[in-house]
Design a protein around this motif. Structure first.
Motif, PDB file in Angstrom:
ATOM      1  N   LEU A 127      -0.174  -7.504  -8.252  1.00  0.00           N
ATOM      2  CA  LEU A 127      -1.488  -7.276  -7.588  1.00  0.00           C
ATOM      3  C   LEU A 127      -1.068  -7.238  -6.117  1.00  0.00           C
ATOM      4  N   SER A 128      -2.202  -7.101  -5.194  1.00  0.00           N
ATOM      5  CA  SER A 128      -2.327  -7.073  -3.861  1.00  0.00           C
ATOM      6  C   SER A 128      -1.672  -8.336  -3.167  1.00  0.00           C
ATOM      7  N   PRO A 129      -0.839  -8.351  -2.449  1.00  0.00           N
ATOM      8  CA  PRO A 129      -0.057  -9.575  -1.837  1.00  0.00           C
ATOM      9  C   PRO A 129      -1.306 -10.711  -1.442  1.00  0.00           C
ATOM     10  N   GLY A 130      -0.957 -11.709  -2.144  1.00  0.00           N
ATOM     11  CA  GLY A 130      -2.101 -13.102  -1.963  1.00  0.00           C
ATOM     12  C   GLY A 130      -2.746 -13.015  -3.501  1.00  0.00           C
ATOM     13  N   TRP A 131      -3.113 -11.977  -4.099  1.00  0.00           N
ATOM     14  CA  TRP A 131      -3.676 -12.086  -5.432  1.00  0.00           C
ATOM     15  C   TRP A 131      -2.342 -11.931  -6.388  1.00  0.00           C
ATOM     16  N   GLY A 132      -1.391 -11.592  -5.814  1.00  0.00           N
ATOM     17  CA  GLY A 132      -0.140 -11.271  -6.651  1.00  0.00           C
ATOM     18  C   GLY A 132       1.120 -11.443  -5.677  1.00  0.00           C
ATOM     19  N   PRO A 133       2.410 -11.581  -6.374  1.00  0.00           N
ATOM     20  CA  PRO A 133       2.522 -11.464  -7.731  1.00  0.00           C
ATOM     21  C   PRO A 133       2.003 -12.632  -8.495  1.00  0.00           C
ATOM     22  N   ALA A 134       1.112 -12.447  -9.432  1.00  0.00           N
ATOM     23  CA  ALA A 134       0.853 -13.415 -10.216  1.00  0.00           C
ATOM     24  C   ALA A 134       1.482 -13.572 -11.540  1.00  0.00           C
ATOM     25  N   PHE A 135       1.768 -15.118 -11.873  1.00  0.00           N
ATOM     26  CA  PHE A 135       2.347 -15.258 -13.129  1.00  0.00           C
ATOM     27  C   PHE A 135       1.275 -15.606 -14.281  1.00  0.00           C
ATOM     28  N   MET A 136       1.532 -14.628 -15.602  1.00  0.00           N
ATOM     29  CA  MET A 136       0.515 -14.847 -16.531  1.00  0.00           C
ATOM     30  C   MET A 136       1.398 -15.119 -18.004  1.00  0.00           C
ATOM     31  N   TYR A 137       0.782 -16.144 -18.484  1.00  0.00           N
ATOM     32  CA  TYR A 137       1.228 -16.436 -19.857  1.00  0.00           C
ATOM     33  C   TYR A 137       0.129 -17.104 -20.607  1.00  0.00           C
ATOM     34  N   THR A 138       0.108 -16.498 -22.064  1.00  0.00           N
ATOM     35  CA  THR A 138      -1.015 -17.016 -22.810  1.00  0.00           C
ATOM     36  C   THR A 138      -0.286 -17.045 -24.224  1.00  0.00           C
ATOM     37  N   ASN A 139      -0.609 -18.399 -24.763  1.00  0.00           N
ATOM     38  CA  ASN A 139      -0.472 -18.706 -25.959  1.00  0.00           C
ATOM     39  C   ASN A 139      -1.561 -19.310 -26.849  1.00  0.00           C
TER      40      ASN A 139
ATOM     41  N   LEU B 202       0.756  -1.106   0.145  1.00  0.00           N
ATOM     42  CA  LEU B 202      -0.117  -0.174  -0.061  1.00  0.00           C
ATOM     43  C   LEU B 202       0.840   1.099   0.126  1.00  0.00           C
ATOM     44  N   ARG B 203       1.856   1.207   0.818  1.00  0.00           N
ATOM     45  CA  ARG B 203       2.846   2.642   0.908  1.00  0.00           C
ATOM     46  C   ARG B 203       3.609   2.569  -0.630  1.00  0.00           C
ATOM     47  N   MET B 204       3.912   1.610  -1.263  1.00  0.00           N
ATOM     48  CA  MET B 204       4.792   1.866  -2.247  1.00  0.00           C
ATOM     49  C   MET B 204       3.760   1.902  -3.879  1.00  0.00           C
ATOM     50  N   THR B 205       2.681   1.564  -3.422  1.00  0.00           N
ATOM     51  CA  THR B 205       1.802   1.842  -4.566  1.00  0.00           C
ATOM     52  C   THR B 205       0.678   2.933  -4.481  1.00  0.00           C
ATOM     53  N   GLY B 206       0.770   3.387  -3.242  1.00  0.00           N
ATOM     54  CA  GLY B 206      -0.251   4.393  -3.041  1.00  0.00           C
ATOM     55  C   GLY B 206      -1.879   4.008  -3.248  1.00  0.00           C
ATOM     56  N   THR B 207      -1.906   2.592  -3.097  1.00  0.00           N
ATOM     57  CA  THR B 207      -3.308   1.994  -3.469  1.00  0.00           C
ATOM     58  C   THR B 207      -4.292   2.171  -2.055  1.00  0.00           C
ATOM     59  N   SER B 208      -5.600   2.304  -2.299  1.00  0.00           N
ATOM     60  CA  SER B 208      -6.419   2.466  -1.154  1.00  0.00           C
ATOM     61  C   SER B 208      -7.183   1.205  -1.114  1.00  0.00           C
ATOM     62  N   ILE B 209      -7.552   0.513   0.000  1.00  0.00           N
ATOM     63  CA  ILE B 209      -8.419  -0.390   0.169  1.00  0.00           C
ATOM     64  C   ILE B 209      -9.596   0.011   0.335  1.00  0.00           C
ATOM     65  N   LEU B 210     -10.507  -0.495  -0.729  1.00  0.00           N
ATOM     66  CA  LEU B 210     -11.951  -0.019  -0.692  1.00  0.00           C
ATOM     67  C   LEU B 210     -12.921  -1.297  -0.138  1.00  0.00           C
ATOM     68  N   ALA B 211     -12.387  -2.331  -0.217  1.00  0.00           N
ATOM     69  CA  ALA B 211     -13.183  -3.572   0.263  1.00  0.00           C
ATOM     70  C   ALA B 211     -12.053  -4.406   0.986  1.00  0.00           C
ATOM     71  N   PRO B 212     -11.869  -4.176   2.411  1.00  0.00           N
ATOM     72  CA  PRO B 212     -10.913  -4.912   3.106  1.00  0.00           C
ATOM     73  C   PRO B 212     -10.890  -6.342   2.997  1.00  0.00           C
ATOM     74  N   ARG B 213     -12.494  -6.846   2.884  1.00  0.00           N
ATOM     75  CA  ARG B 213     -12.252  -8.499   2.996  1.00  0.00           C
ATOM     76  C   ARG B 213     -11.774  -8.975   1.705  1.00  0.00           C
ATOM     77  N   TYR B 214     -11.732  -8.308   0.488  1.00  0.00           N
ATOM     78  CA  TYR B 214     -10.868  -8.826  -0.675  1.00  0.00           C
ATOM     79  C   TYR B 214      -9.659  -8.966  -0.354  1.00  0.00           C
ATOM     80  N   THR B 215      -8.856  -8.032   0.457  1.00  0.00           N
ATOM     81  CA  THR B 215      -7.745  -8.163   0.689  1.00  0.00           C
ATOM     82  C   THR B 215      -6.933  -9.137   1.500  1.00  0.00           C
ATOM     83  N   LEU B 216      -8.175  -9.538   2.473  1.00  0.00           N
ATOM     84  CA  LEU B 216      -8.018 -10.479   3.519  1.00  0.00           C
ATOM     85  C   LEU B 216      -8.251 -11.853   2.898  1.00  0.00           C
TER      86      LEU B 216
END
Length: 222
Positions: free
Chosen positions: A114-126, A39-53
């Motif tokens: 993304l937010s910890p837990g959601w990310g860091p997410a690895f994405m790859y598509t072919n 949150l400090r590094m990205t300046g993101t605000s938590i709008l729905a705490p439960r989704y973060t938790l």
């Protein structure tokens, strides 16, 4: 007629209760620190705490059931069979939850911070496969697979709990993968904006219920 009752003790568990409590407590502290730093590094605000938790609920419960699952003595053949069932279970959950799917356009591998837990997410598509590895889903599915492995080792009746776990957990996990894909695609910044918010709540409840059923079954039959 004399009867005997099997009882679990410390020798039948990977770690003792106090060790598991310390491990999960330390993990929780690190998770909260990671959120604070993010949150400090990205300046993101938590709008729905439960989704973060919610990711931490999945990760911590997964860690607890793996640390406190019973150990089961079994033949090598049975262990191979149980392993095959567990791997199949993990694969089904991965497809249903959107971790792995059919490919589309070619896109280079990338990391979504993304937010910890959601990310860091690895994405790859072919053109063949689409991979979206969200940390808390990977951990949660792996923990359920370990429990299925344990209950299959414990006995044929216990294996039924694993089958039921697939039926109950798969049905409501799809929103995670769909919402993440939409967010990364620019449709909306909040993850919850693309699907009904209640889907996240239900997915977590069903994950906890499935983990509880499998854990109880493993402890009861080991």
């Amino acid at each position: 007629m004399a009867t005997s009752t099997r009882r679990l003790d410390r020798s039948t568990l990977p770690v003792g209760r106090s060790t598991a409590v310390r491990a999960v407590g330390t993990l929780l502290a690190l998770e909260l620190l990671a959120v604070f730093v993010y949150l400090r590094m990205t300046g993101t605000s938590i709008l729905a705490p439960r989704y973060t938790l919610y990711p931490f609920v999945w990760i911590n419960v997964g860690a607890w059931v793996v640390l406190r699952r019973p150990t089961v003595a079994a033949s090598q053949r049975r262990r191979v069979a149980a392993g095959a069932v567990a791997v199949g279970y993990f694969a089904v959950l991965s497809v249903a939850g959107g971790l792995v799917g059919l490919g589309g356009m070619d896109m280079p591998a990338r990391i979504a911070w993304l937010s910890p837990g959601w990310g860091p997410a690895f994405m790859y598509t072919n053109t063949v496969v689409d991979i979206s590895l969200i940390p808390f889903e990977v951990v949660g599915y792996a923990a359920l697979a370990v429990l299925v492995y344990t209950v299959v080792l414990a006995g044929a009746r216990s294996a039924l709990a694993g089958v039921l776990g697939v039926a109950t957990c798969v049905g409501c996990l799809w929103p995670f993968g769909a919402a993440l894909a939409a967010a990364l695609g620019g449709i909306g910044s909040p993850l919850a904006s693309t699907v009904p918010s209640v889907a996240y709540d239900l997915s977590t409840v069903v994950f906890l219920a499935t983990a509880g059923v499998l854990y109880w079954s493993a402890r009861r039959t080991a």
